[in-house]
Motif scaffolding. Structure first.
Motif, PDB file in Angstrom:
ATOM      1  N   GLY A   4       0.795  -1.218   0.000  1.00  0.00           N
ATOM      2  CA  GLY A   4       0.000   0.000   0.000  1.00  0.00           C
ATOM      3  C   GLY A   4       0.827   1.266   0.000  1.00  0.00           C
ATOM      4  N   TRP A   5       2.019   1.216   0.633  1.00  0.00           N
ATOM      5  CA  TRP A   5       2.809   2.434   0.733  1.00  0.00           C
ATOM      6  C   TRP A   5       3.324   2.918  -0.622  1.00  0.00           C
ATOM      7  CZ3 TRP A   5       4.540  -2.147   3.171  1.00  0.00           C
ATOM      8  CH2 TRP A   5       5.584  -2.806   2.528  1.00  0.00           C
ATOM      9  N   ARG A   6       3.308   2.047  -1.637  1.00  0.00           N
ATOM     10  CA  ARG A   6       3.821   2.451  -2.947  1.00  0.00           C
ATOM     11  C   ARG A   6       2.992   3.584  -3.539  1.00  0.00           C
ATOM     12  NH1 ARG A   6       5.165  -2.537  -6.597  1.00  0.00           N
ATOM     13  NH2 ARG A   6       6.545  -2.869  -4.802  1.00  0.00           N
ATOM     14  N   LEU A   7       1.703   3.641  -3.205  1.00  0.00           N
ATOM     15  CA  LEU A   7       0.843   4.720  -3.702  1.00  0.00           C
ATOM     16  C   LEU A   7       1.331   6.084  -3.231  1.00  0.00           C
ATOM     17  CD1 LEU A   7      -1.795   5.349  -5.266  1.00  0.00           C
ATOM     18  CD2 LEU A   7      -3.006   5.169  -3.069  1.00  0.00           C
ATOM     19  N   GLY A   8       2.025   6.119  -2.101  1.00  0.00           N
ATOM     20  CA  GLY A   8       2.523   7.382  -1.571  1.00  0.00           C
ATOM     21  C   GLY A   8       3.665   7.972  -2.361  1.00  0.00           C
ATOM     22  N   PHE A   9       4.173   7.240  -3.348  1.00  0.00           N
ATOM     23  CA  PHE A   9       5.281   7.707  -4.176  1.00  0.00           C
ATOM     24  C   PHE A   9       4.889   7.731  -5.649  1.00  0.00           C
ATOM     25  CE2 PHE A   9       6.855   5.318  -0.479  1.00  0.00           C
ATOM     26  CZ  PHE A   9       7.452   6.357   0.215  1.00  0.00           C
ATOM     27  N   ASP A 375       5.505   0.539  11.760  1.00  0.00           N
ATOM     28  CA  ASP A 375       5.794  -0.832  12.186  1.00  0.00           C
ATOM     29  C   ASP A 375       6.161  -1.737  11.015  1.00  0.00           C
ATOM     30  OD1 ASP A 375       3.375  -1.370  10.976  1.00  0.00           O
ATOM     31  OD2 ASP A 375       2.336  -1.982  12.806  1.00  0.00           O
ATOM     32  N   HIS A 376       5.954  -1.268   9.778  1.00  0.00           N
ATOM     33  CA  HIS A 376       6.387  -2.030   8.606  1.00  0.00           C
ATOM     34  C   HIS A 376       6.326  -1.112   7.396  1.00  0.00           C
ATOM     35  CE1 HIS A 376       1.986  -2.316   8.319  1.00  0.00           C
ATOM     36  NE2 HIS A 376       2.164  -2.492   7.007  1.00  0.00           N
ATOM     37  N   GLY A 377       7.121  -1.416   6.384  1.00  0.00           N
ATOM     38  CA  GLY A 377       7.051  -0.682   5.132  1.00  0.00           C
ATOM     39  C   GLY A 377       7.771   0.650   5.160  1.00  0.00           C
ATOM     40  N   SER A 378       7.478   1.485   4.145  1.00  0.00           N
ATOM     41  CA  SER A 378       8.188   2.740   3.945  1.00  0.00           C
ATOM     42  C   SER A 378       7.567   3.920   4.670  1.00  0.00           C
ATOM     43  CB  SER A 378       8.240   3.077   2.448  1.00  0.00           C
ATOM     44  OG  SER A 378       8.971   2.123   1.735  1.00  0.00           O
ATOM     45  N   LEU A 379       6.261   3.854   4.949  1.00  0.00           N
ATOM     46  CA  LEU A 379       5.551   5.018   5.476  1.00  0.00           C
ATOM     47  C   LEU A 379       5.014   4.755   6.874  1.00  0.00           C
ATOM     48  CD1 LEU A 379       3.513   6.077   2.312  1.00  0.00           C
ATOM     49  CD2 LEU A 379       5.605   7.109   3.193  1.00  0.00           C
ATOM     50  N   PRO A 380       4.816   5.816   7.674  1.00  0.00           N
ATOM     51  CA  PRO A 380       4.251   5.644   9.007  1.00  0.00           C
ATOM     52  C   PRO A 380       2.894   4.955   8.973  1.00  0.00           C
ATOM     53  CG  PRO A 380       5.227   7.814   8.807  1.00  0.00           C
ATOM     54  CD  PRO A 380       5.253   7.206   7.436  1.00  0.00           C
ATOM     55  N   THR A 381       2.655   4.154   9.982  1.00  0.00           N
ATOM     56  CA  THR A 381       1.409   3.406  10.102  1.00  0.00           C
ATOM     57  C   THR A 381       0.603   3.801  11.334  1.00  0.00           C
ATOM     58  OG1 THR A 381       2.655   1.661  11.218  1.00  0.00           O
ATOM     59  CG2 THR A 381       2.300   1.401   8.851  1.00  0.00           C
ATOM     60  N   ALA A 426      -3.485  11.906   5.719  1.00  0.00           N
ATOM     61  CA  ALA A 426      -3.103  10.499   5.631  1.00  0.00           C
ATOM     62  C   ALA A 426      -3.429   9.940   4.253  1.00  0.00           C
ATOM     63  CB  ALA A 426      -3.817   9.687   6.712  1.00  0.00           C
ATOM     64  N   LEU A 427      -2.808   8.829   3.936  1.00  0.00           N
ATOM     65  CA  LEU A 427      -3.064   8.104   2.698  1.00  0.00           C
ATOM     66  C   LEU A 427      -3.807   6.819   3.032  1.00  0.00           C
ATOM     67  CD1 LEU A 427      -2.491   7.776  -0.385  1.00  0.00           C
ATOM     68  CD2 LEU A 427      -0.424   6.527   0.274  1.00  0.00           C
ATOM     69  N   ASP A 428      -5.006   6.660   2.463  1.00  0.00           N
ATOM     70  CA  ASP A 428      -5.786   5.433   2.639  1.00  0.00           C
ATOM     71  C   ASP A 428      -5.564   4.572   1.404  1.00  0.00           C
ATOM     72  OD1 ASP A 428      -7.635   3.428   2.912  1.00  0.00           O
ATOM     73  OD2 ASP A 428      -9.300   4.731   3.471  1.00  0.00           O
ATOM     74  N   VAL A 451     -12.735  12.810   3.439  1.00  0.00           N
ATOM     75  CA  VAL A 451     -12.111  12.072   2.351  1.00  0.00           C
ATOM     76  C   VAL A 451     -11.892  13.004   1.166  1.00  0.00           C
ATOM     77  CG1 VAL A 451     -12.335  10.097   0.790  1.00  0.00           C
ATOM     78  CG2 VAL A 451     -13.228   9.955   3.122  1.00  0.00           C
ATOM     79  N   LEU A 452     -10.687  12.983   0.600  1.00  0.00           N
ATOM     80  CA  LEU A 452     -10.363  13.805  -0.550  1.00  0.00           C
ATOM     81  C   LEU A 452     -10.821  13.117  -1.843  1.00  0.00           C
ATOM     82  CD1 LEU A 452      -8.565  15.016   1.714  1.00  0.00           C
ATOM     83  CD2 LEU A 452      -6.829  15.418  -0.038  1.00  0.00           C
ATOM     84  N   PRO A 453     -10.959  13.878  -2.928  1.00  0.00           N
ATOM     85  CA  PRO A 453     -11.401  13.275  -4.192  1.00  0.00           C
ATOM     86  C   PRO A 453     -10.345  12.422  -4.880  1.00  0.00           C
ATOM     87  CG  PRO A 453     -11.868  15.644  -4.135  1.00  0.00           C
ATOM     88  CD  PRO A 453     -10.938  15.350  -2.999  1.00  0.00           C
ATOM     89  N   HIS A 454      -9.094  12.483  -4.432  1.00  0.00           N
ATOM     90  CA  HIS A 454      -8.022  11.739  -5.088  1.00  0.00           C
ATOM     91  C   HIS A 454      -6.945  11.409  -4.060  1.00  0.00           C
ATOM     92  CE1 HIS A 454      -6.370  16.033  -6.242  1.00  0.00           C
ATOM     93  NE2 HIS A 454      -6.263  15.793  -4.964  1.00  0.00           N
ATOM     94  N   HIS A 455      -5.940  10.677  -4.497  1.00  0.00           N
ATOM     95  CA  HIS A 455      -4.812  10.400  -3.610  1.00  0.00           C
ATOM     96  C   HIS A 455      -3.785  11.506  -3.777  1.00  0.00           C
ATOM     97  CE1 HIS A 455      -1.917   9.238  -6.783  1.00  0.00           C
ATOM     98  NE2 HIS A 455      -1.018   9.272  -5.817  1.00  0.00           N
TER      99      HIS A 455
END
Length: 475
Positions: A4-9, A375-381, A426-428, A451-455
């Motif tokens: 999921g964190w890949r969407l943040g980049f 606790d895991h991955g690239s981004l804060p959880t 935050a990123l959902d 909720v925003l209209p996009h990521h």
């Protein structure tokens, strides 16, 4: 299945203006200001994929609160770097981890003449009645707080013997405290104050050799400024030798031979009252600092070495199993009468983006700190709250949601240090949307979300400007 964190980049090119967001329940009615956040927006220029998390083109995200409702705007900062990237598909100036387009000779010439990028992707700061998007650059890009449109440029080094300034700064009662940077054979950091009228006054100058420490931010107490001279430095000899091959700022990052230390400076006189040696450390961000008898207490997120910089390549961050260093929330006690720094871990990491009730407690003894935890991955959880009198820790988290920096906003007429809310963009990943989350700062229970209209790509730093909080530090 992609993590999921890949969407943040991933790039978000869409720009929206003054969109009403639906909230599960109304935001607190006393929120009457604007939250503006900065960070990456576009991760490629022409056919070139950018290399490092600090390279992407800057995008502002703005949220205006009124009577429990919130409206949203996002807009790219119209820097010269942005203009050339969009109009010509070229990298105008070398970014921290990606070299500029052009011949080897042109890259060397730009480096030798001090040509800096002006892509301001770290955060925002209000100086007087104007708001600027900033980075580690001599240029601040002025933006309209309501529309986020670019309206001007400002030389942030005016009045200083400096090539650039830090993106992180402090503003107290209209006075800005910052660090100017002069890199070369004799590198220096200049502590300065700038009054509300815009006049900058140097306070003192810390001179280093051609391999100076890399300083990202600094701390203030009521009396002192604390400048970290960490394990991590910029080797300008290495950079000069690599320019013809397209070396960048981050290619010059290397461990220093000098003993790491903290420089404690009297803010009134400029006197360096102590240079306190410490075990190896590297700091991006401070939570707070204050005086305690003959010691200065400094709380920060501390890393072990230069991997805190060199490890933030986008290829690593997007990977299924990113290899990232761990930053712990740490307290340093700096004796002013001799001796080395003592160190205590306050919260085991990975954590980052520490925040406090800045307006009332910066530079003073305090009790609560808020951080983004992983606790895991690239981004804060998760969002963590540390009670420094405990120590006890509360956390808020939700599956597939990656919260950003917690921005503390005090409630009107608040008496308790933690009486207020935390705002976190935050990123959902499950819905592929970004969300603005509002937490009760005392309990970390969720009050509402919109909720925003996009990521949006995962961002860096924000400020809230309103009647209860005229703006906090990005320290």
């Amino acid at each position: 299945m992609q993590p999921g964190w890949r969407l943040g980049f991933q790039t978000q090119r869409e720009e929206l203006r003054n969109v009403a967001l639906d909230a599960e329940t109304p935001f607190p009615e006393w929120l009457d200001g604007t939250l503006v956040c900065n960070g990456p927006g576009q991760f490629e220029v022409g056919d070139t994929a950018l290399d490092h998390w600090f390279d992407p083109l800057a995008m502002l995200r703005g949220f205006q609160f009124d009577g429990g409702a919130v409206r949203y705007t996002n807009r790219y900062v119209r820097s010269e770097d942005f203009r050339v990237a969009r109009e010509r598909g070229r990298i105008r100036r070398s970014l921290p981890g990606t070299p500029a387009d052009g011949s080897r000779l042109s890259r060397v010439y730009r480096a030798l003449t001090g040509a800096f990028q002006d892509n301001p992707s770290i955060g925002v700061v209000r100086l007087g009645d104007r708001v600027y998007a900033v980075s580690e650059s001599p240029i601040g890009i002025e933006v309209d707080l309501e529309t986020l449109e670019t309206v001007g440029r400002r030389d942030l080094t005016a009045g200083l013997d400096a090539d650039s300034t830090l993106g992180h700064t402090h503003v107290e009662d209209g006075t800005q405290w910052g660090l100017g940077v002069d890199f070369g054979k004799r590198s220096a950091y200049t502590l300065f104050r700038r009054d509300a009228g815009g006049t900058a006054e140097p306070v003192t100058r810390l001179v280093f050799d051609s391999h100076p420490p890399y300083v990202h931010s600094f701390a203030l107490t009521a009396r002192y400024a604390v400048v970290p001279a960490s394990t991590v430095g910029i080797d300008f000899g290495r950079l000069a030798r690599g320019l013809v091959r397209g070396a960048t700022f981050l290619d010059a990052v290397a461990a220093r031979d000098a003993e790491p230390s903290f420089h404690v400076i009297d803010r009134a006189t400029g006197e360096r009252v102590a240079v306190v040696p410490a075990d190896p450390f590297f700091i991006y961000h401070f939570a707070n600092a204050y005086e305690d008898g003959d010691e200065v207490v400094v709380d920060a997120v501390s890393f072990a070495d230069e991997r805190a910089l060199t490890g933030l390549t986008l290829s690593n961050l997007r990977s299924d199993s990113p290899d990232l260093p761990r930053g712990d929330f740490v307290r340093f006690r700096l004796p002013l009468d001799g001796g080395s720094a003592r160190r205590e871990r306050l919260l085991r990491g990975p954590v980052e983006f520490p925040a406090i009730n800045y307006g009332r407690y910066n530079g003073r003894p305090y009790r609560y700190a808020y951080l983004a935890a992983t606790d895991h991955g690239s981004l804060p959880t998760a969002i963590a709250k540390v009670d420094l009198d405990g120590p006890t820790t509360r956390t808020w988290s939700e599956p597939d949601v990656y919260p950003g920096e917690p921005v503390f906003v005090p409630a009107p007429d608040s008496r308790d240090e933690d009486d207020g809310v935390l705002l976190s963009l935050a990123l959902d990943a499950s819905s592929e949307r970004s969300v603005l989350i509002c937490l009760d700062a005392a309990t970390l229970t969720e009050r509402t979300r919109a909720v925003l209209p996009h990521h949006l790509p995962y961002g860096f730093h924000g400020q809230y400007y309103g009647s209860t909080d005229p703006g906090r530090s990005m320290a």
